[in-house]
Design a protein around this motif. Structure first.
Motif, PDB file in Angstrom:
ATOM      1  N   ALA A  82       0.956  -1.173  -0.072  1.00  6.94           N
ATOM      2  CA  ALA A  82      -0.050  -0.029   0.027  1.00  6.94           C
ATOM      3  C   ALA A  82       0.939   0.994  -0.100  1.00  6.94           C
ATOM      4  O   ALA A  82       1.771   1.378   0.937  1.00  6.94           O
ATOM      5  CB  ALA A  82      -0.971  -0.201   1.113  1.00  6.94           C
TER       6      ALA A  82
ATOM      7  N   ALA B  54      -6.300   0.696   3.450  1.00  3.75           N
ATOM      8  CA  ALA B  54      -5.315  -0.194   3.237  1.00  3.75           C
ATOM      9  C   ALA B  54      -5.314  -1.413   4.009  1.00  3.75           C
ATOM     10  O   ALA B  54      -5.061  -2.345   3.857  1.00  3.75           O
ATOM     11  CB  ALA B  54      -3.925   0.276   3.466  1.00  3.75           C
TER      12      ALA B  54
ATOM     13  N   ALA C  93      -6.035  -3.567  -1.069  1.00  5.17           N
ATOM     14  CA  ALA C  93      -7.059  -2.539  -0.093  1.00  5.17           C
ATOM     15  C   ALA C  93      -7.656  -3.621   0.935  1.00  5.17           C
ATOM     16  O   ALA C  93      -8.288  -4.745   0.387  1.00  5.17           O
ATOM     17  CB  ALA C  93      -8.101  -1.693  -0.714  1.00  5.17           C
TER      18      ALA C  93
ATOM     19  N   ALA D 113      -3.480  -5.012   3.076  1.00  3.51           N
ATOM     20  CA  ALA D 113      -2.042  -4.778   2.710  1.00  3.51           C
ATOM     21  C   ALA D 113      -1.471  -5.256   3.950  1.00  3.51           C
ATOM     22  O   ALA D 113      -1.644  -5.130   5.104  1.00  3.51           O
ATOM     23  CB  ALA D 113      -1.978  -3.184   2.703  1.00  3.51           C
TER      24      ALA D 113
END
Length: 717
Positions: free
Chosen positions: A582, A625, A641, A644
């Motif tokens: 991320a 994230a 998403a 992460a």
């Protein structure tokens, strides 16, 4: 189904606490929730459970770990029979087992239990609990001729009673008989047999344990001094010239309290390191005068001076029957015990036979266990420039005892040895000048340390020539280089560059700049990498995240940020964290604009171009994230998403503050900073690093060195 391991003895004095601790370590590497159950217990505190609870951060209430007291068990068996006793104990076991993925069951200890056929009771309890059994046979004072049949008979006793024996362990075996006993037992038994030698450091009581046993008064000494092992007793009665040669390392000097000459002489010898003693015990109720005690404390600060009312002979009679114990108050002994277990027990084989399904989660403790195990698998050599620092020396003892790596301690040799003596720790120091760990893997030989004083080392001249050559374009002369390389951090970095060490760890008393600058100048960046950066392993309750860069680069540009992301993904994968990157910003996707967002967007594009195999999302906000529910709204359909694992911050201000906020507010353990992008591993410590932080960082450095495939030398920066 809960998997249980029953550690059972066949008599007293077998030291099975080492095995219980070792099995707890092994189980806690595999699963998050491990419970403890002791079917039968003596009244009062349970030192072993207290140790396990403290060391492995168990939330289990002490009361739930006990089936019943020996007195209650004896009464139940006498009145209702053994079937009723077993039924009640098994019922209480199941109440524990329903809350845990694995349970370690601690068998009875054969000490004033008033229970007949105790071995048979242990065997039946193991069967009814569905536990595999590890019988432990004490080998103290036995030859191979007597030990081998005893272990075979113990195996037969448990298997004939229907037990599933996981392995046999002979403990506290004299070194002279251990190898032969292991060979013969391996040829006769169908299960693995492990032979653990006697370790004097485990059986030696600490000064604190002696104080408690004798009810002694403490006249001088600090906590570190009271934690020293007492490996010998020296009784002072002769005059000083005859007394001093009798002193031995780790001895407790026992002398009447009116012998000021012997008190001061022993402490002066300790201060000089010839030899370091554990402390002084004064008898006959005599106390030295104030001037004598003031001199004693100046000569050997922290060294314990105890006093008892009794005479030397009755005091000696009590001491000679006293043995050291594993307790929550003796963490050093726990590390020694684990080192002994891990050295002589094939953990991989035992884990395979145990068949415990690993947890899907990775807890902080499981991550720490992984680091130790990975480092031990291919032992490497790590240099520690801060060789006389207390925390470094305490960490060194843990690392060597557990066989994590071989070490080189830099500093004045006399100062290091004096610090070791004052701390009362035991370091296996190589005396032959050969670099520790010269074998390819280090297996089969104990981990050792060596001491090098950069100021007087024969390596200094050669290192000066190397450094002058590397920095000639900066105007560094040979004379200046000779002065520079006497600095332990520069000296250690040159050891790494020249292949005399595989990695370096520093920073417990030096700044980050002082650690990293020599690495920039001497080791340099790896091919294809434009920047040296760092990550923290953030150990949360149920997972490990990787944060980068939170320690080195104030404001990386897009190119540098892309490098940081790629290096961080590689570091994550190296330590078992599947990389999902991320690229953090204050906006997600196309929702925001501006120079800061554009930098992150461009960095994301560069990573995709260079490493299309990596999963990456950016720009993305932190909540999108890591939180799946937020991700469904802000970044629907993203493979990163909400899940992460590698979080790359846009600048040092954001990264450093975020990692510290998560560390403090969420109770996360932050392991790092771990440097990446160098040709060879060098890592920095926080100046507030704890002993365990140093152990973890050294283990990480050793693991990085295992995978080091970069070229040895670089061009001038």
């Amino acid at each position: 189904m809960t998997r249980s391991v029953y550690v059972a003895g066949v008599g007293r004095g077998d030291g099975r606490q080492v095995v219980e601790l070792g099995m707890m370590e092994l189980l806690s590497r595999q699963v998050d929730r491990v419970g403890v159950f002791r079917p039968l217990a003596h009244d009062g505190a349970d030192p072993v459970f207290d140790l396990l609870r403290a060391r492995y951060r168990l939330s289990q209430p002490p009361g739930s770990a006990v089936g019943m007291s020996y007195a209650e068990a004896s009464a139940v068996q006498a009145e209702h029979g053994v079937d009723e006793l077993v039924s009640r104990l098994v019922e209480r076991y199941h109440k524990v087992a329903e809350d845990y993925e694995a349970v370690l069951v601690l068998g009875s200890d054969y000490a004033d239990t008033n229970l007949p056929a105790e071995l048979g009771l242990n065997a039946r309890l193991a069967n009814e609990c569905g536990a595999v059994v590890i019988p432990v046979v004490g080998g103290q004072g036995q030859s191979a001729d007597t030990l081998v049949p005893e272990v075979r008979n113990a195996h037969h006793a448990f298997t004939s009673l229907g037990c599933d024996v996981l392995a046999m362990i002979a403990n506290r075996v004299d070194d002279a008989h251990a190898r032969r006993a292991a060979r013969e037992l391996g040829a006769h038994l169908p299960v693995p047999v492990y032979v653990l030698p006697e370790d004097p450091a485990l059986s030696a009581p600490t000064v604190a344990q002696i104080r408690a046993a004798l009810g002694a008064d403490v006249l001088a000494g600090d906590a570190a001094g009271l934690a020293r092992d007492v490996r010998d007793y020296v009784f002072g009665g002769a005059m000083l010239p005859a007394f001093l040669p009798a002193l031995t390392p780790g001895a407790l000097v026992i002398t009447p309290g009116d012998r000021a000459d012997l008190i001061i002489g022993a402490l002066a010898a300790h201060s000089a390191g010839a030899p370091p003693i554990a402390g002084v015990l004064l008898t006959l109720g005599e106390r030295p005068g104030g001037e004598t005690m003031a001199l004693a404390e100046r000569l050997a600060p922290g060294t314990p001076v105890l006093a008892v009312a009794g005479g030397s002979f009755p005091t000696a009679a009590e001491l000679l029957t006293l043995e050291g114990k594993l307790t929550a108050a003796t963490p050093r002994k726990a590390d020694i015990a684990l080192g002994l277990f891990e050295t002589h027990v094939d953990s991989t084989q035992l884990t395979s036979r145990l068949s415990v399904a690993p947890s899907g989660r990775v807890t902080p403790m499981m991550f720490e266990h992984m680091l130790i195990e990975r480092a031990r698998s291919q032992r490497r050599r790590v240099v520690l420039p801060e060789g006389s620092e207390e925390r470094v020396l305490r960490a060194a003892e843990v690392l060597l005892r557990r066989g994590v790596c071989d070490l080189t301690l830099l500093g004045e040799e006399a100062a290091i040895r004096r610090a070791v003596a004052e701390l009362g720790i035991s370091l296996p120091i190589s005396e032959d000048g050969v670099p520790a760990g010269d074998s390819p893997t280090g297996k089969g030989t104990p981990a050792t340390a060596r001491i090098i004083d950069p100021a007087v080392s024969p390596l200094r001249d050669g290192f000066a020539e190397v450094y002058a050559g590397l920095r000639a374009h900066k105007g560094v002369s040979l004379e200046l280089a000779y002065d520079v390389v006497a600095d332990p951090t520069y000296f250690g970095t040159l050891m790494v560059r020249e292949g005399l060490a595989d990695g370096m760890v520093s920073g417990s008393v030096h700044s980050t700049a002082a650690t990293i600058r020599p690495a920039f100048e001497i080791i340099k960046t790896a091919p294809g990498c434009s920047i040296v950066s760092s990550v923290f392993f953030m150990c949360l309750a149920e997972q490990v995240l990787v944060y980068g860069d939170c320690a080195v680069n104030p404001d990386p540009d897009a190119e540098q940020l892309a490098d940081i992301a790629i290096e961080s993904a590689g570091t994550a994968a190296q330590f078992g964290v599947p990389p999902r990157i991320a690229m953090l910003s204050y906006s997600t996707g196309t929702s925001g604009s501006g120079a800061d967002v554009d930098k992150v967007r461009r960095a994301t594009e560069l990573v995709r171009e260079r490493r299309p195999d990596l999963l990456i999302e950016g720009p993305i906000q932190y909540d999108a994230a890591v939180d799946a529910s937020v991700a469904r709204t802000k970044a629907p359909g993203s493979p990163v998403a909400g899940q992460a694992t590698v979080l790359v911050f846009p600048d040092l201000n954001t990264g450093n503050n975020t990692y510290k906020a998560v560390q403090r507010s969420a109770g996360a353990i932050a392991v790092g900073p771990v440097l990446q992008g160098l040709r060879k591993p060098v890592n920095d410590l926080s100046r507030g690093a704890l002993v365990q932080d140093i152990v973890n960082t050294v283990a990480i450095t050793a693991i990085q060195a295992q995978n080091e495939n970069h070229s040895e030398n670089g061009s001038p920066a």
